[in-house]
Design a protein around this motif. Structure first.
Motif, PDB file in Angstrom:
ATOM      1  N   LEU A  17     -57.728 -21.896 -45.752  1.00 39.26           N
ATOM      2  CA  LEU A  17     -58.391 -22.862 -44.602  1.00 39.26           C
ATOM      3  C   LEU A  17     -59.750 -22.107 -44.162  1.00 39.26           C
ATOM      4  O   LEU A  17     -60.577 -22.815 -43.923  1.00 39.26           O
ATOM      5  CB  LEU A  17     -57.161 -22.768 -43.563  1.00 39.26           C
ATOM      6  CG  LEU A  17     -57.749 -23.867 -42.267  1.00 39.26           C
ATOM      7  CD1 LEU A  17     -56.293 -24.203 -41.936  1.00 39.26           C
ATOM      8  CD2 LEU A  17     -58.335 -23.187 -41.159  1.00 39.26           C
ATOM      9  N   ASN A  18     -59.641 -20.836 -43.748  1.00 37.75           N
ATOM     10  CA  ASN A  18     -60.713 -20.028 -43.542  1.00 37.75           C
ATOM     11  C   ASN A  18     -61.894 -20.330 -44.400  1.00 37.75           C
ATOM     12  O   ASN A  18     -63.067 -20.251 -43.947  1.00 37.75           O
ATOM     13  CB  ASN A  18     -60.467 -18.678 -43.274  1.00 37.75           C
ATOM     14  CG  ASN A  18     -59.580 -18.384 -41.757  1.00 37.75           C
ATOM     15  OD1 ASN A  18     -59.390 -19.314 -40.940  1.00 37.75           O
ATOM     16  ND2 ASN A  18     -58.763 -17.085 -41.948  1.00 37.75           N
ATOM     17  N   ALA A  19     -61.699 -20.047 -45.398  1.00 44.44           N
ATOM     18  CA  ALA A  19     -62.704 -20.022 -46.444  1.00 44.44           C
ATOM     19  C   ALA A  19     -63.377 -21.572 -46.671  1.00 44.44           C
ATOM     20  O   ALA A  19     -64.409 -21.593 -46.779  1.00 44.44           O
ATOM     21  CB  ALA A  19     -62.194 -19.593 -48.151  1.00 44.44           C
ATOM     22  N   ASP A  20     -62.681 -22.557 -46.474  1.00 43.84           N
ATOM     23  CA  ASP A  20     -63.038 -23.870 -46.467  1.00 43.84           C
ATOM     24  C   ASP A  20     -63.797 -24.017 -45.176  1.00 43.84           C
ATOM     25  O   ASP A  20     -64.701 -24.641 -45.260  1.00 43.84           O
ATOM     26  CB  ASP A  20     -61.910 -24.921 -46.549  1.00 43.84           C
ATOM     27  CG  ASP A  20     -62.202 -26.504 -46.767  1.00 43.84           C
ATOM     28  OD1 ASP A  20     -63.064 -26.593 -47.466  1.00 43.84           O
ATOM     29  OD2 ASP A  20     -61.711 -27.152 -45.698  1.00 43.84           O
ATOM     30  N   ALA A  21     -63.320 -23.840 -44.043  1.00 44.69           N
ATOM     31  CA  ALA A  21     -63.941 -24.064 -42.728  1.00 44.69           C
ATOM     32  C   ALA A  21     -65.371 -23.373 -42.650  1.00 44.69           C
ATOM     33  O   ALA A  21     -66.397 -23.916 -42.139  1.00 44.69           O
ATOM     34  CB  ALA A  21     -62.989 -23.624 -41.736  1.00 44.69           C
ATOM     35  N   SER A  28     -60.269 -26.555 -37.167  1.00 46.83           N
ATOM     36  CA  SER A  28     -60.995 -25.493 -37.732  1.00 46.83           C
ATOM     37  C   SER A  28     -62.432 -25.734 -38.021  1.00 46.83           C
ATOM     38  O   SER A  28     -63.312 -24.793 -38.133  1.00 46.83           O
ATOM     39  CB  SER A  28     -60.400 -24.738 -38.856  1.00 46.83           C
ATOM     40  OG  SER A  28     -60.282 -25.616 -40.027  1.00 46.83           O
ATOM     41  N   ARG A  29     -62.552 -27.002 -38.425  1.00 48.11           N
ATOM     42  CA  ARG A  29     -63.892 -27.407 -38.586  1.00 48.11           C
ATOM     43  C   ARG A  29     -64.811 -28.039 -37.518  1.00 48.11           C
ATOM     44  O   ARG A  29     -65.940 -28.518 -37.859  1.00 48.11           O
ATOM     45  CB  ARG A  29     -64.059 -28.285 -40.031  1.00 48.11           C
ATOM     46  CG  ARG A  29     -63.329 -27.740 -41.283  1.00 48.11           C
ATOM     47  CD  ARG A  29     -63.486 -28.539 -42.380  1.00 48.11           C
ATOM     48  NE  ARG A  29     -62.712 -30.144 -42.255  1.00 48.11           N
ATOM     49  CZ  ARG A  29     -61.669 -30.266 -42.747  1.00 48.11           C
ATOM     50  NH1 ARG A  29     -60.961 -29.469 -43.495  1.00 48.11           N
ATOM     51  NH2 ARG A  29     -61.064 -31.443 -42.515  1.00 48.11           N
ATOM     52  N   ARG A  35     -58.781 -11.687 -28.215  1.00 49.61           N
ATOM     53  CA  ARG A  35     -57.540 -11.556 -29.266  1.00 49.61           C
ATOM     54  C   ARG A  35     -58.253 -10.654 -30.374  1.00 49.61           C
ATOM     55  O   ARG A  35     -57.371 -10.002 -31.090  1.00 49.61           O
ATOM     56  CB  ARG A  35     -57.239 -12.918 -30.052  1.00 49.61           C
ATOM     57  CG  ARG A  35     -56.517 -13.726 -29.205  1.00 49.61           C
ATOM     58  CD  ARG A  35     -56.379 -15.390 -29.936  1.00 49.61           C
ATOM     59  NE  ARG A  35     -55.429 -15.047 -31.097  1.00 49.61           N
ATOM     60  CZ  ARG A  35     -54.344 -15.399 -31.092  1.00 49.61           C
ATOM     61  NH1 ARG A  35     -53.568 -15.794 -30.220  1.00 49.61           N
ATOM     62  NH2 ARG A  35     -53.932 -15.115 -32.458  1.00 49.61           N
ATOM     63  N   GLY A  36     -59.493 -10.495 -30.695  1.00 50.41           N
ATOM     64  CA  GLY A  36     -60.121  -9.603 -31.495  1.00 50.41           C
ATOM     65  C   GLY A  36     -59.944 -10.071 -32.744  1.00 50.41           C
ATOM     66  O   GLY A  36     -60.111  -9.362 -33.840  1.00 50.41           O
ATOM     67  N   ASP A  37     -59.909 -11.412 -33.110  1.00 45.95           N
ATOM     68  CA  ASP A  37     -59.649 -12.046 -34.400  1.00 45.95           C
ATOM     69  C   ASP A  37     -60.473 -13.374 -34.655  1.00 45.95           C
ATOM     70  O   ASP A  37     -60.028 -14.408 -34.350  1.00 45.95           O
ATOM     71  CB  ASP A  37     -57.989 -12.387 -34.675  1.00 45.95           C
ATOM     72  CG  ASP A  37     -57.990 -13.011 -36.008  1.00 45.95           C
ATOM     73  OD1 ASP A  37     -58.750 -12.576 -36.889  1.00 45.95           O
ATOM     74  OD2 ASP A  37     -57.103 -13.566 -36.419  1.00 45.95           O
ATOM     75  N   ASP A  38     -61.963 -13.287 -34.809  1.00 46.52           N
ATOM     76  CA  ASP A  38     -62.793 -14.384 -34.922  1.00 46.52           C
ATOM     77  C   ASP A  38     -62.798 -14.892 -36.348  1.00 46.52           C
ATOM     78  O   ASP A  38     -63.620 -14.626 -36.942  1.00 46.52           O
ATOM     79  CB  ASP A  38     -64.229 -13.894 -34.469  1.00 46.52           C
ATOM     80  CG  ASP A  38     -65.000 -15.006 -34.264  1.00 46.52           C
ATOM     81  OD1 ASP A  38     -64.657 -16.212 -34.282  1.00 46.52           O
ATOM     82  OD2 ASP A  38     -66.129 -14.846 -33.730  1.00 46.52           O
ATOM     83  N   GLN A  39     -61.706 -15.685 -36.615  1.00 47.12           N
ATOM     84  CA  GLN A  39     -61.581 -16.553 -37.651  1.00 47.12           C
ATOM     85  C   GLN A  39     -61.528 -17.752 -37.331  1.00 47.12           C
ATOM     86  O   GLN A  39     -61.044 -18.297 -36.268  1.00 47.12           O
ATOM     87  CB  GLN A  39     -60.580 -16.040 -38.658  1.00 47.12           C
ATOM     88  CG  GLN A  39     -60.591 -14.812 -39.074  1.00 47.12           C
ATOM     89  CD  GLN A  39     -61.799 -14.479 -40.158  1.00 47.12           C
ATOM     90  OE1 GLN A  39     -62.233 -15.312 -40.746  1.00 47.12           O
ATOM     91  NE2 GLN A  39     -62.221 -13.242 -40.103  1.00 47.12           N
ATOM     92  N   PRO A  40     -61.881 -18.828 -38.412  1.00 47.79           N
ATOM     93  CA  PRO A  40     -61.845 -20.433 -37.894  1.00 47.79           C
ATOM     94  C   PRO A  40     -60.434 -20.728 -37.536  1.00 47.79           C
ATOM     95  O   PRO A  40     -60.225 -21.665 -36.758  1.00 47.79           O
ATOM     96  CB  PRO A  40     -62.146 -20.840 -39.387  1.00 47.79           C
ATOM     97  CG  PRO A  40     -63.198 -20.083 -39.828  1.00 47.79           C
ATOM     98  CD  PRO A  40     -62.679 -18.587 -39.529  1.00 47.79           C
TER      99      PRO A  40
END
Length: 441
Positions: free
Chosen positions: A270-274, A310-311, A327-332
């Protein structure tokens, strides 16, 4: 003909898979994929049986699917959407029967639904995004109609290959325009994701299509062998178009028992696609209020779909960025969760004080909370109420008994405007005021 059939089939089949895989829940993309698939099958049929009745029928079907895609792109109010969708479906079936029944040039009647759909698109052109979409689609429709006429009318145009090639090119451009419309409406980026998938599609054409074409030339006249060569080509083109989704299917098969590992890998996918489809973060501050309203409405519609959220460009809202920084977790995926939390809080802010009610003051909250946040469909034949609170059950019963579906959808649009206004004010008013004061000083 074989030199045309193989690349035409491979590219249209790949693009159909790409469009459907990009977002299977969007009707415009599904209809566009159906148009491209029908053309690909028509190419195979025309290769083994040139000019046959079946080949003529198949080459006319993309016009009906194209019309369905255009109707899905219409920016209609809820009260207009349902009758037009039903009418388009009924007319599509009727014209499909006419295409099957009429001989030769009579099959051109299948262009009528496409002309009607484009007329509706032009009538609503002020609300269509991107603004040049009606002109681009109409131009491609004219070229498609000309190619279809060359195939079906008794004219000498150098054989069917040029007309089939022109139709294939028109449909590829149509598929691209549909992807552009979907990306613009959702605030997504298209170029990088499409370029990556196109590279895979061209690789399939070279590595699988070229040997298939050589085999067809070596066994010319054997229709069975010719048809069978398109099977692995279709499988490879499908894999190229649906790369990300096929990876998840393989994980489900190979890692079925390891649920945690599958979930972790799904999050990575999901992160890679976003990342490929997210716009640059600076763009959100540049959008106007109308586009911000559209993005907010789309995000509320997709509230329970983390992939779509996420997009969304709204993941770059300042309030979302502050939550992610804590949170310190900057992912989509993390930004999508925080955006969903912000939207939930905005909906909760619409709730009037006091116990649950169904008065006018409650309609915006009830619509977004129960039909959006909780994802309940009160108009389903058997609405799922297991695990719902007493308040939610009362709301479902009220919607079923007293609120027509179109009215509920109109309330959703109005409530989304209220939520968008609050988010817009919170996100940009203080920053722009500070900027204006700096400029004055």
């Amino acid at each position: 003909m074989l030199a045309l059939a193989v690349p035409a089939f491979a590219l249209t089949w790949w693009l159909a898979g790409y469009l459907i895989g990009r977002d299977p829940g969007r009707p415009a993309l599904r209809w566009a994929g159906a148009a491209l698939t029908a053309y690909a099958v028509a190419v195979v049929t025309w290769t083994v049986a040139p000019g046959s009745r079946t080949a003529q029928i198949l080459v006319c079907l993309p016009a009906l699917a194209w019309a369905g895609s255009v109707v899905s792109l219409l920016p209609l109010a809820p009260s207009e959407r349902r009758p037009i969708d039903i009418g388009a479906l009924v007319l599509g079936v009727l014209f499909q029967l006419m295409i099957v029944a009429l001989p030769g040039a009579g099959k051109l009647v299948g262009l009528t639904p496409l002309a009607g759909a484009l007329f509706l698109l032009w009538r609503n052109r002020e609300q269509v995004v991107p603004r040049r979409l009606p002109l681009a689609l109409t131009s491609m429709a004219w070229l498609y109609a000309a190619g279809l006429a060359l195939l079906l009318l008794p004219v000498d145009a150098g054989g069917p290959a040029p007309a089939l090639a022109a139709i294939g090119l028109d449909l590829l451009v149509f598929g691209y325009l549909t992807a552009v419309a979907h990306a613009v409406a959702g605030g997504e980026r298209l170029r990088l994701d499409l370029r990556r998938s196109l590279a895979a599609g061209l690789g399939v054409l070279l590595l699988v299509g070229l040997p298939a074409m050589l085999t067809m030339y070596a066994t010319r006249g054997d229709d069975l062998v010719t048809v069978l060569q398109f099977v692995p080509l279709a499988a490879a083109a499908t894999a190229a178009g649906l790369t990300g989704r096929l990876s998840r299917v393989l994980d489900l098969i190979a890692l079925g028992r390891d649920v945690r590992l599958r979930h972790d890998r799904a999050a990575l996918f999901l992160n890679a696609d976003a990342l490929l489809r997210l716009r640059e973060r600076r763009r959100l501050a540049e959008v106007g209020e109308p586009e911000f309203l559209r993005l907010t409405r789309r995000a509320l519609e997709d509230f329970n779909d983390l992939n779509r959220l996420s997009r969304s460009p709204l993941t770059d809202l300042p309030v979302v960025a502050r939550r992610v920084a804590r949170r310190g977790d900057d992912q989509p995926r993390t930004r999508a969760r925080e955006l969903r939390a912000v939207l939930r809080e905005s909906v909760s802010a619409l709730r009037p004080s006091g116990p649950f009610d169904t008065s006018d003051a409650w309609r915006y909250y009830n619509t977004l909370q129960f039909c959006g946040v909780l994802g309940v469909n009160p108009y389903a034949r058997r609405p799922r109420t297991d695990g719902l609170s007493r308040e939610a059950r009362m709301a479902v019963d009220w919607f079923r008994r007293s609120v027509p579906r179109d009215t509920m959808r109109q309330w959703q649009r109005e409530a989304a405007m209220v939520v968008a206004g609050r988010l817009w004010t919170e996100a940009f008013s203080s920053d722009r005021t500070r900027h204006a004061m700096t400029n004055r000083s």
